[in-house]
Motif scaffolding. Structure first.
Motif, PDB file in Angstrom:
ATOM      1  N   GLU A   1      -9.801   4.330   2.089  1.00 36.80           N
ATOM      2  CA  GLU A   1     -10.880   4.793   1.217  1.00 36.80           C
ATOM      3  C   GLU A   1     -10.509   4.596  -0.253  1.00 36.80           C
ATOM      4  OE1 GLU A   1     -14.583   6.382   0.268  1.00 36.80           O
ATOM      5  OE2 GLU A   1     -13.815   5.778   2.207  1.00 36.80           O
ATOM      6  N   LYS A   2      -9.345   5.074  -0.645  1.00 34.82           N
ATOM      7  CA  LYS A   2      -8.857   4.936  -2.021  1.00 34.82           C
ATOM      8  C   LYS A   2      -7.412   4.459  -1.976  1.00 34.82           C
ATOM      9  CE  LYS A   2     -11.748   8.420  -4.187  1.00 34.82           C
ATOM     10  NZ  LYS A   2     -11.762   9.650  -4.986  1.00 34.82           N
ATOM     11  N   PRO A   3      -7.215   3.138  -2.031  1.00 40.88           N
ATOM     12  CA  PRO A   3      -5.841   2.629  -1.957  1.00 40.88           C
ATOM     13  C   PRO A   3      -5.096   2.796  -3.281  1.00 40.88           C
ATOM     14  CG  PRO A   3      -7.375   0.815  -2.152  1.00 40.88           C
ATOM     15  CD  PRO A   3      -8.195   2.072  -2.058  1.00 40.88           C
ATOM     16  N   GLU A   4      -3.829   3.035  -3.161  1.00 42.20           N
ATOM     17  CA  GLU A   4      -2.903   3.007  -4.294  1.00 42.20           C
ATOM     18  C   GLU A   4      -1.846   1.983  -3.922  1.00 42.20           C
ATOM     19  OE1 GLU A   4      -2.237   5.419  -7.025  1.00 42.20           O
ATOM     20  OE2 GLU A   4      -3.852   6.839  -6.671  1.00 42.20           O
ATOM     21  N   PHE A   5      -1.436   1.186  -4.896  1.00 45.60           N
ATOM     22  CA  PHE A   5      -0.506   0.102  -4.626  1.00 45.60           C
ATOM     23  C   PHE A   5       0.799   0.297  -5.392  1.00 45.60           C
ATOM     24  CE2 PHE A   5      -3.355  -2.437  -2.234  1.00 45.60           C
ATOM     25  CZ  PHE A   5      -4.608  -2.206  -2.748  1.00 45.60           C
TER      26      PHE A   5
ATOM     27  N   PHE B   1      -2.140   1.115 -10.347  1.00 43.53           N
ATOM     28  CA  PHE B   1      -0.860   0.976  -9.656  1.00 43.53           C
ATOM     29  C   PHE B   1       0.048   2.125 -10.051  1.00 43.53           C
ATOM     30  CE2 PHE B   1      -2.248  -3.448  -9.687  1.00 43.53           C
ATOM     31  CZ  PHE B   1      -1.958  -3.813  -8.384  1.00 43.53           C
ATOM     32  N   ILE B   2       0.885   2.517  -9.136  1.00 40.98           N
ATOM     33  CA  ILE B   2       1.850   3.584  -9.462  1.00 40.98           C
ATOM     34  C   ILE B   2       3.136   2.949  -9.927  1.00 40.98           C
ATOM     35  CG2 ILE B   2       0.828   5.240  -7.875  1.00 40.98           C
ATOM     36  CD1 ILE B   2       3.133   4.560  -5.945  1.00 40.98           C
TER      37      ILE B   2
ATOM     38  N   PHE C   1      -4.268 -11.196  -3.374  1.00 43.52           N
ATOM     39  CA  PHE C   1      -3.408 -10.752  -2.285  1.00 43.52           C
ATOM     40  C   PHE C   1      -4.214 -10.065  -1.194  1.00 43.52           C
ATOM     41  CE2 PHE C   1      -3.649  -7.213  -5.236  1.00 43.52           C
ATOM     42  CZ  PHE C   1      -3.657  -6.074  -4.453  1.00 43.52           C
ATOM     43  N   ARG C   2      -3.605  -9.983  -0.045  1.00 46.05           N
ATOM     44  CA  ARG C   2      -4.102  -9.233   1.101  1.00 46.05           C
ATOM     45  C   ARG C   2      -3.009  -8.237   1.468  1.00 46.05           C
ATOM     46  NH1 ARG C   2      -8.342 -12.147   3.382  1.00 46.05           N
ATOM     47  NH2 ARG C   2      -8.325 -14.359   2.918  1.00 46.05           N
ATOM     48  N   ILE C   3      -3.406  -7.147   2.098  1.00 50.59           N
ATOM     49  CA  ILE C   3      -2.420  -6.188   2.582  1.00 50.59           C
ATOM     50  C   ILE C   3      -2.493  -6.129   4.099  1.00 50.59           C
ATOM     51  CG2 ILE C   3      -2.282  -4.827   0.465  1.00 50.59           C
ATOM     52  CD1 ILE C   3      -4.246  -2.829   1.751  1.00 50.59           C
TER      53      ILE C   3
ATOM     54  N   LEU D   1       0.849  -1.190   0.000  1.00 48.83           N
ATOM     55  CA  LEU D   1       0.000   0.000   0.000  1.00 48.83           C
ATOM     56  C   LEU D   1       0.886   1.243   0.000  1.00 48.83           C
ATOM     57  CD1 LEU D   1      -2.987   0.937   0.220  1.00 48.83           C
ATOM     58  CD2 LEU D   1      -2.579   1.159   2.674  1.00 48.83           C
ATOM     59  N   ASP D   2       0.645   2.109  -0.952  1.00 46.51           N
ATOM     60  CA  ASP D   2       1.363   3.380  -1.031  1.00 46.51           C
ATOM     61  C   ASP D   2       0.696   4.349  -0.054  1.00 46.51           C
ATOM     62  OD1 ASP D   2       2.478   5.822  -1.613  1.00 46.51           O
ATOM     63  OD2 ASP D   2       2.184   5.677  -3.766  1.00 46.51           O
ATOM     64  N   GLN D   3       1.284   4.475   1.121  1.00 43.11           N
ATOM     65  CA  GLN D   3       0.701   5.288   2.192  1.00 43.11           C
ATOM     66  C   GLN D   3       0.580   6.759   1.806  1.00 43.11           C
ATOM     67  OE1 GLN D   3      -0.384   4.256   5.246  1.00 43.11           O
ATOM     68  NE2 GLN D   3       0.228   2.131   5.068  1.00 43.11           N
ATOM     69  N   MET D   4       1.518   7.257   1.029  1.00 47.33           N
ATOM     70  CA  MET D   4       1.529   8.680   0.680  1.00 47.33           C
ATOM     71  C   MET D   4       0.405   9.046  -0.291  1.00 47.33           C
ATOM     72  SD  MET D   4       3.891  10.095   2.431  1.00 47.33           S
ATOM     73  CE  MET D   4       4.145  11.633   1.589  1.00 47.33           C
TER      74      MET D   4
END
Length: 179
Positions: free
Chosen positions: A126-130, A178-179, A141-143, A108-111
Motif C-alpha cells: 500500500e505504502k512502500p518505503e525503500f 527513501f529512508i 527498477f522492479r522489486i 523494500l523496507d518491510q518494517m
C-alpha cells in the motif's frame, strides 16, 4: 530521493493483433522477453481527444512501456544496464519497448512499508518505503515483492521532465521518501 510508480498515460496504445501476448508467454516481471517478443503486428490506437506522446502503453501488458526513436536515443545512454530494448513496428514507425530486467532484492523496507492483507493471506503493498543504498545508480527498477510493477527514481523523472517527454505518468501519492 523519491520513488515513483511509472504508468503509461494510456492515451495511446500499441496493440498486438496476432493473438494475446500473455498466451505467448509475455509477462513483464523482470525476465528477458527477447525470445518470445513479436516485433511486428502492432497497431496504434488512441483514446479520443489526445495527441501522441513520446511514450506508449503496450496492451494488455502491465509494467512496461514503449518510446519513440528520439526518446530511445536519449534514454539508451542514460538509463544504463538492466534494461532490455525490444523494437516494435507500429504503423510505419519503430518504437522501443523498455523492459526493466531483474528485481532489486531487499530494496523494500518491510518494517516501514504498509501492506493490505486480503482474506486469502495475500499481501499487497500500500505504502512502500525503500532503502536508498539498494537503489544506488538506478533510474528504473522492479522489486521482488511486486515484480510486475515498475518504479522510477527522481533521476529518471527529472530526465523525462527536462527533455519535455510526454506519455508517462509518475505517481508518488502513496510512496514515501527513501529512508
Amino acid at each position: 530521493m523519491r520513488a515513483y510508480r511509472v504508468f503509461p498515460e494510456n492515451k495511446f496504445h500499441a496493440v498486438l493483433h496476432k493473438g494475446d501476448l500473455r498466451e505467448k508467454g509475455v509477462v513483464c516481471d523482470g525476465r528477458t522477453l527477447r525470445s518470445v517478443w513479436p516485433s511486428s503486428g502492432f497497431s496504434l490506437t488512441k483514446d479520443r481527444g489526445y495527441t501522441k506522446g513520446n511514450f506508449l502503453s503496450i496492451v494488455p501488458l502491465h509494467g512496461v512501456f514503449a518510446c519513440d526513436a528520439r526518446t530511445y536515443d536519449l534514454l539508451n545512454n542514460e538509463v544504463g544496464q538492466g534494461v532490455e530494448w525490444l523494437s516494435i513496428g507500429v504503423g510505419r514507425q519503430t518504437y522501443w519497448v523498455v523492459n526493466v530486467l531483474g528485481t532489486v532484492s531487499e530494496a523494500l523496507d518491510q518494517m516501514n512499508s504498509e501492506f493490505v492483507v486480503f482474506s486469502s493471506g495475500r499481501r499487497q503493498i500500500e505504502k512502500p518505503e525503500f532503502k536508498a543504498d539498494c537503489l544506488f545508480g538506478r533510474m528504473l527498477f522492479r522489486i521482488s515483492e511486486a515484480s510486475e510493477e515498475l518504479y522510477a527514481t527522481d533521476r529518471f523523472v527529472d530526465l523525462v521532465r527536462t527533455h519535455k517527454l510526454t506519455g508517462l505518468a509518475f505517481w508518488d501519492d502513496h510512496l514515501a521518501q527513501f529512508i
